[in-house]
Design an enzyme around this catalytic site. Sequence first.
Site, mmCIF file in Angstrom:
data_model
loop_
_atom_site.group_PDB
_atom_site.id
_atom_site.type_symbol
_atom_site.label_atom_id
_atom_site.label_comp_id
_atom_site.label_asym_id
_atom_site.label_seq_id
_atom_site.Cartn_x
_atom_site.Cartn_y
_atom_site.Cartn_z
ATOM 1 N N SER A 138 0.876 -1.179 0.000
ATOM 2 C CA SER A 138 0.000 0.000 0.000
ATOM 3 C C SER A 138 0.909 1.224 0.000
ATOM 4 O O SER A 138 2.102 1.121 0.342
ATOM 5 C CB SER A 138 -0.844 0.003 1.282
ATOM 6 O OG SER A 138 -1.463 1.266 1.489
ATOM 7 N N TYR A 151 -2.075 -1.112 10.415
ATOM 8 C CA TYR A 151 -2.032 -1.248 8.951
ATOM 9 C C TYR A 151 -0.716 -0.699 8.394
ATOM 10 O O TYR A 151 -0.051 -1.337 7.583
ATOM 11 C CB TYR A 151 -3.232 -0.497 8.368
ATOM 12 C CG TYR A 151 -3.468 -0.701 6.891
ATOM 13 C CD1 TYR A 151 -4.238 -1.760 6.433
ATOM 14 C CD2 TYR A 151 -2.952 0.188 5.952
ATOM 15 C CE1 TYR A 151 -4.480 -1.945 5.075
ATOM 16 C CE2 TYR A 151 -3.184 0.019 4.595
ATOM 17 C CZ TYR A 151 -3.960 -1.048 4.157
ATOM 18 O OH TYR A 151 -4.193 -1.217 2.817
HETATM 19 P P1 NAD Z 1 -11.455 -6.153 0.000
HETATM 20 O O1 NAD Z 1 -12.045 -6.054 1.360
HETATM 21 O O2 NAD Z 1 -12.270 -5.836 -1.200
HETATM 22 O O3 NAD Z 1 -10.835 -7.599 -0.240
HETATM 23 C C1 NAD Z 1 -10.111 -8.250 0.732
HETATM 24 C C2 NAD Z 1 -10.048 -9.713 0.379
HETATM 25 O O4 NAD Z 1 -9.336 -10.385 1.411
HETATM 26 C C3 NAD Z 1 -11.418 -10.375 0.293
HETATM 27 O O5 NAD Z 1 -11.397 -11.366 -0.714
HETATM 28 C C4 NAD Z 1 -11.563 -11.002 1.665
HETATM 29 O O6 NAD Z 1 -12.450 -12.120 1.685
HETATM 30 C C5 NAD Z 1 -10.138 -11.427 1.906
HETATM 31 N N1 NAD Z 1 -9.826 -11.667 3.307
HETATM 32 C C6 NAD Z 1 -10.022 -10.854 4.368
HETATM 33 N N2 NAD Z 1 -9.608 -11.460 5.489
HETATM 34 C C7 NAD Z 1 -9.129 -12.668 5.117
HETATM 35 C C8 NAD Z 1 -8.573 -13.760 5.821
HETATM 36 N N3 NAD Z 1 -8.412 -13.735 7.168
HETATM 37 N N4 NAD Z 1 -8.206 -14.853 5.134
HETATM 38 C C9 NAD Z 1 -8.383 -14.914 3.789
HETATM 39 N N5 NAD Z 1 -8.898 -13.910 3.073
HETATM 40 C C10 NAD Z 1 -9.278 -12.798 3.743
HETATM 41 O O7 NAD Z 1 -10.143 -5.232 0.089
HETATM 42 P P2 NAD Z 1 -9.181 -4.636 -1.037
HETATM 43 O O8 NAD Z 1 -9.299 -3.178 -0.938
HETATM 44 O O9 NAD Z 1 -9.345 -5.306 -2.334
HETATM 45 O O10 NAD Z 1 -7.780 -5.023 -0.385
HETATM 46 C C11 NAD Z 1 -6.904 -5.971 -0.937
HETATM 47 C C12 NAD Z 1 -5.485 -5.627 -0.518
HETATM 48 O O11 NAD Z 1 -5.128 -4.368 -1.069
HETATM 49 C C13 NAD Z 1 -5.299 -5.518 0.984
HETATM 50 O O12 NAD Z 1 -4.059 -6.079 1.354
HETATM 51 C C14 NAD Z 1 -5.294 -4.016 1.215
HETATM 52 O O13 NAD Z 1 -4.581 -3.669 2.359
HETATM 53 C C15 NAD Z 1 -4.612 -3.551 -0.054
HETATM 54 N N6 NAD Z 1 -4.848 -2.150 -0.377
HETATM 55 C C16 NAD Z 1 -6.093 -1.672 -0.600
HETATM 56 C C17 NAD Z 1 -6.251 -0.334 -0.909
HETATM 57 C C18 NAD Z 1 -7.593 0.256 -1.197
HETATM 58 O O14 NAD Z 1 -7.671 1.484 -1.334
HETATM 59 N N7 NAD Z 1 -8.655 -0.509 -1.323
HETATM 60 C C19 NAD Z 1 -5.146 0.503 -0.979
HETATM 61 C C20 NAD Z 1 -3.887 -0.022 -0.734
HETATM 62 C C21 NAD Z 1 -3.742 -1.349 -0.444
#
Ligand code: NAD
Length: 256
Positions: A138, A151
């Site tokens: 991130s 985080y």
């Molecule tokens: P999201 O909530 O849409 O997806 C998260 C996914 O992880 C889902 O498929 C969920 O079922 C799964 N998950 C959650 N807990 C879990 C567990 N204990 N075991 C297995 N699977 C689990 O979130 P996202 O925004 O797509 O995030 C995905 C990644 O991207 C994360 O690591 C997040 O930190 C990172 N990220 C997101 C953003 C953003 O703005 N959305 C920005 C930077 C980084």
Amino acid sequence: MLANKTALVTGSTSGIGLGIAKALARQGANIVLNGFGDAAGPQAEIAAMGVRVGYHGADMSKPAEIEAMMAYAAAEFGQVDILVNNAGIQHVSRIEDFPVERWDAIMAINLSSAFHTTRLALPAMRATNWGRIINVASVHGLVGSADKSAYVAAKHGVVGLTKVTALETAATGVTCNAICPGWVLTPLVQKQVDAKAAALGISNEDAKKQLLGEKEPSMQFTTPGELGELAVFFCSAAGNNVRGVAWNMDGGWVAQ
Ligand code: NAD
């Protein structure tokens, strides 16, 4: 480009993970999905692209379940050639109010799970002398924001783990890199939009604008599809010697 390769993407039932899984499938990779919630929908969507698709519901906070998932992938698909460590959760709170069990869960899911999948995937990657490990970190792996202690600490840890993995594999055909997204409008961020709208008594659209305005000069969300194409680049031959980078795709967030 990726025919006969297998990609395992953690947390790929939604959001960024699903976007990356689809981009890799479009290049011909077989896909192992993981995550909670509806898996049948994403599975059908990817199968329709003409690749093999599997699913394992391992909880990324549990090392024994991660081992079972990696064993499933090896048994069903031969080996994991591309590992995308993407599963992640968020909790927003000041340090002194931060629930201890949320800290532990974020460390386990956002950081330690990548250690476990990586240690289990590396032997087969070394044996074939080809592999790609892509860690979804991130912008919070590069800079901090208030109220996101666990985080930010976990994501800085992911960037560190990425560098060490890249160094330990530097003389091989295995590479490891991190992707550092800014705001992406997934369920993880929608929760933060909803919280802002409720706290300030403003509309959802205005809350999105405020969120972007605080951090992103572009005033645009990055999309899971765009991040998927960056993952495809890391998997391409052009990425053969890209090692240990933390590549931000963030509308200018960390350029400031
Ligand atoms: P999201 O909530 O849409 O997806 C998260 C996914 O992880 C889902 O498929 C969920 O079922 C799964 N998950 C959650 N807990 C879990 C567990 N204990 N075991 C297995 N699977 C689990 O979130 P996202 O925004 O797509 O995030 C995905 C990644 O991207 C994360 O690591 C997040 O930190 C990172 N990220 C997101 C953003 C953003 O703005 N959305 C920005 C930077 C980084």
